[in-house]
Design a protein around this motif. Structure first.
Motif, short mmCIF file in Angstrom:
data_model
loop_
_atom_site.label_atom_id
_atom_site.label_comp_id
_atom_site.label_asym_id
_atom_site.label_seq_id
_atom_site.Cartn_x
_atom_site.Cartn_y
_atom_site.Cartn_z
N THR A 18 0.72 -1.09 -0.12
CA THR A 18 0.12 0.00 0.01
C THR A 18 0.63 1.27 -0.03
O THR A 18 0.53 2.12 -0.82
CB THR A 18 -0.90 -0.12 1.18
N GLY A 19 1.86 1.28 0.90
CA GLY A 19 2.85 2.58 1.00
C GLY A 19 3.43 2.73 -0.37
O GLY A 19 3.66 3.71 -0.96
N PRO A 20 4.29 1.62 -0.99
CA PRO A 20 4.64 1.84 -2.21
C PRO A 20 3.72 2.14 -3.45
O PRO A 20 4.13 3.15 -4.29
CB PRO A 20 5.42 0.50 -2.82
N ALA A 21 2.79 1.80 -3.56
CA ALA A 21 1.43 2.13 -4.20
C ALA A 21 1.06 3.72 -4.23
O ALA A 21 1.16 4.37 -4.93
CB ALA A 21 0.16 1.29 -4.32
N GLY A 22 1.14 3.87 -3.02
CA GLY A 22 0.79 5.44 -2.83
C GLY A 22 1.82 6.39 -3.13
O GLY A 22 1.83 7.32 -3.92
N ALA A 23 3.16 5.81 -2.92
CA ALA A 23 4.35 6.69 -3.58
C ALA A 23 4.50 6.63 -4.94
O ALA A 23 4.66 7.85 -5.59
CB ALA A 23 5.52 6.07 -2.88
N LEU A 24 3.96 5.70 -5.67
CA LEU A 24 4.02 5.44 -7.03
C LEU A 24 3.21 6.34 -7.80
O LEU A 24 3.62 7.15 -8.70
CB LEU A 24 3.77 4.18 -7.40
N VAL A 25 1.99 6.51 -6.98
CA VAL A 25 1.01 7.72 -7.53
C VAL A 25 1.49 8.94 -7.37
O VAL A 25 1.31 9.87 -8.13
CB VAL A 25 -0.25 7.39 -6.81
N ALA A 26 1.95 9.36 -5.96
CA ALA A 26 2.49 10.69 -5.78
C ALA A 26 3.61 11.18 -6.74
O ALA A 26 3.60 12.16 -7.37
CB ALA A 26 3.05 10.57 -4.44
N LEU A 27 4.63 10.13 -7.03
CA LEU A 27 5.55 10.52 -8.06
C LEU A 27 5.33 10.63 -9.47
O LEU A 27 5.72 11.44 -10.21
CB LEU A 27 6.77 9.39 -7.77
N CYS A 28 4.13 9.63 -9.86
CA CYS A 28 3.73 10.08 -11.28
C CYS A 28 3.03 11.27 -11.35
O CYS A 28 3.15 11.80 -12.41
CB CYS A 28 2.74 8.80 -11.71
N ALA A 29 2.25 11.76 -10.48
CA ALA A 29 1.41 12.90 -10.58
C ALA A 29 2.37 14.05 -10.27
O ALA A 29 2.42 15.29 -11.14
CB ALA A 29 0.78 13.05 -8.98
N ALA A 30 3.66 14.03 -9.55
CA ALA A 30 4.60 15.15 -9.56
C ALA A 30 5.26 15.18 -10.78
O ALA A 30 5.54 16.27 -11.43
CB ALA A 30 5.42 14.83 -8.45
N ALA A 31 5.69 13.98 -11.36
CA ALA A 31 6.43 14.01 -12.80
C ALA A 31 5.38 14.39 -13.79
O ALA A 31 6.00 15.20 -14.86
CB ALA A 31 6.63 12.55 -12.99
N THR A 32 3.98 14.40 -13.61
CA THR A 32 3.35 14.71 -14.91
C THR A 32 3.30 16.14 -14.85
O THR A 32 3.50 16.96 -15.72
CB THR A 32 2.02 14.07 -14.54
N LEU A 33 3.07 16.81 -13.59
CA LEU A 33 3.27 18.27 -13.51
C LEU A 33 4.44 18.78 -13.88
O LEU A 33 4.42 20.06 -14.72
CB LEU A 33 2.96 18.70 -11.93
N LEU A 34 5.74 18.21 -13.64
CA LEU A 34 6.89 18.75 -14.08
C LEU A 34 7.08 18.64 -15.51
O LEU A 34 7.77 19.58 -16.18
CB LEU A 34 8.03 18.17 -13.37
N THR A 35 6.41 17.52 -16.07
CA THR A 35 6.47 17.26 -17.52
C THR A 35 5.85 18.30 -18.30
O THR A 35 6.16 18.96 -19.27
CB THR A 35 6.23 16.05 -17.82
N SER A 36 4.68 18.82 -17.74
CA SER A 36 3.66 19.86 -18.29
C SER A 36 4.30 21.39 -18.28
O SER A 36 4.22 22.03 -19.12
CB SER A 36 2.29 19.63 -17.69
N ALA A 37 5.05 21.47 -17.06
CA ALA A 37 5.70 22.49 -16.98
C ALA A 37 6.81 22.71 -17.85
O ALA A 37 7.01 23.72 -18.53
CB ALA A 37 6.35 22.79 -15.52
N ALA A 38 7.35 21.54 -18.09
CA ALA A 38 8.55 21.74 -19.09
C ALA A 38 7.86 21.89 -20.83
O ALA A 38 8.54 22.68 -21.64
CB ALA A 38 9.11 20.31 -19.28
N GLU A 39 6.85 21.40 -21.00
CA GLU A 39 6.14 21.62 -22.03
C GLU A 39 5.55 23.20 -22.15
O GLU A 39 5.94 23.76 -23.32
CB GLU A 39 4.96 20.73 -22.32
N SER A 40 5.35 23.54 -21.14
CA SER A 40 4.77 25.13 -21.00
C SER A 40 6.17 25.98 -21.31
O SER A 40 6.11 27.21 -22.01
CB SER A 40 4.23 25.34 -19.63
#
Length: 360
Positions: free
Chosen positions: A285-307
């Motif tokens: 459960t903990g690793p799954a939550g960390a995976l979701v958080a890292l994916c969400a943060a990486a998505t935001l950073l990737t979108s910022a790079a696109e901007s």
């Protein structure tokens, strides 16, 4: 073959983002295989565990789509139509590249899973997770391969849908999705209040809340830009606020999803303090939550790079006019601070509402 050649000739930053997609796919694939092994050992509750495992799958798909948007291989350029690389072909290239990265991650997940179970010998840590992964039960490899195909198929389909050629939409403001987002989030809170902290509908409630915040995210980011340039702004605040308003449609949705992830983490902490930890996926459960958080943060950073890439022409024009680089960097810091100042209270408020709904 064309997609593979374009991928091989990409810049290191692009390759790193593709590796992030492969790593996220590997983590999600491992979780799906763990759910399958749990179902073979304890069939009761297997559907609920599968529903919880679909949350990391959705986060991985979101990251894959964001990476495909920033991929130079999928960017229309002049002269490509003459060699058969029109918008439809570039969409196909993006979908294939996404499928390749996700397939690589899924295969790595299968190899690591079988190795930790002890089915693949001759490597370090052979069978180290035999008890947790239920090595005493038969493991259906065919079913595992079928389950793992969910990741590349879903990610490539979402990428093709996001990159498909379509006419530009005009007349829609970023605030248009706020009422729908609030309504979806309210529906999610209602579902969670009905399901309870360990109900089968709890994952659906969180998905509705995340979808609602994603819909409301562009309006939230636009409001942050308006806030920055309010009350007789100077040149710096005007620059930061206008840029944030322009970036709102691109940054808003991943920002809303990240707020939902933060609210979920705060809610999990509150539930642990009140009635014991919520562990729908057992020790993962903990690793799954960390995976979701890292994916969400990486998505935001990737979108910022696109901007940042989309603003390259305006940035170059400002530098040519003699604008100091420190001003541009300060404007970036101001935009980030405004988003943090609004999103942290929003995540806390959603967490308070969900905690009250789950512990009524």
């Amino acid at each position: 073959m064309l997609a593979l050649r374009l991928a091989r000739g990409s810049r290191p930053a692009v390759q790193l983002r593709r590796l992030l997609v492969a790593a996220a796919s590997a983590g999600t694939g491992f979780l799906l295989l763990y759910v399958l092994a749990e179902a073979m050992d304890r069939p009761a509750g297997s559907l609920l565990r599968l529903l919880w495992a679909l949350v990391p799958l959705a986060a991985t798909v979101q990251l894959a789509v964001a990476v495909a948007r920033t991929d130079p291989a999928t960017r229309p350029r002049e002269g490509l139509d003459a060699v058969g690389l029109g918008p439809v072909r570039l969409t196909l290239v993006g979908a294939v590249s996404t499928a390749v990265a996700c397939t690589l991650g899924s295969l790595l997940a299968l190899a690591a899973f079988l190795h930790l179970r002890g089915d693949l010998a001759g490597l370090p840590f052979d069978g180290a997770g035999a008890r947790m992964l239920h090595a005493d039960q038969p493991f259906p490899v065919a079913a595992a391969l079928t389950l793992l195909t969910l990741i590349p198929l879903t990610a490539s389909a979402a990428t093709a849908l996001a990159l498909r050629p379509r006419p530009p939409m005009t007349g829609l403001s970023p605030q248009a999705g706020v009422p729908w987002g609030v309504a979806l989030a309210a529906c999610g809170l209602t579902v969670e209040a009905y399901a309870g902290p360990r109900g089968a509908a709890l994952p659906a409630g969180w998905v509705l809340i995340a979808a609602g915040l994603a819909l409301a995210g562009p309006g939230l980011a636009y409001a942050c830009g308006t806030l920055v340039q309010s009350a007789r702004p100077g040149a710096l605040r005007l620059l930061a606020g206008r840029a944030l308003q322009e970036e709102a449609p691109r940054l808003g949705r991943p920002l809303g999803v990240l707020c939902a992830v933060g609210a979920a983490a705060l809610t999990a902490v509150a539930l642990r303090d009140q009635g014991g930890p919520l562990t729908p996926l057992g020790p993962l459960t903990g690793p799954a939550g960390a995976l979701v958080a890292l994916c969400a943060a990486a998505t935001l950073l990737t979108s910022a790079a696109e901007s940042r890439r989309s603003r390259s022409a305006a940035r170059a024009a400002l530098l040519d006019l003699g604008t100091p680089g420190t001003v541009l960097r300060t404007a970036v810091t101001l935009r980030a601070g405004a988003l943090i100042a609004v999103c942290l209270p929003l995540s806390w408020g959603v967490a308070q509402l969900t905690s009250m709904a789950l512990t009524r």
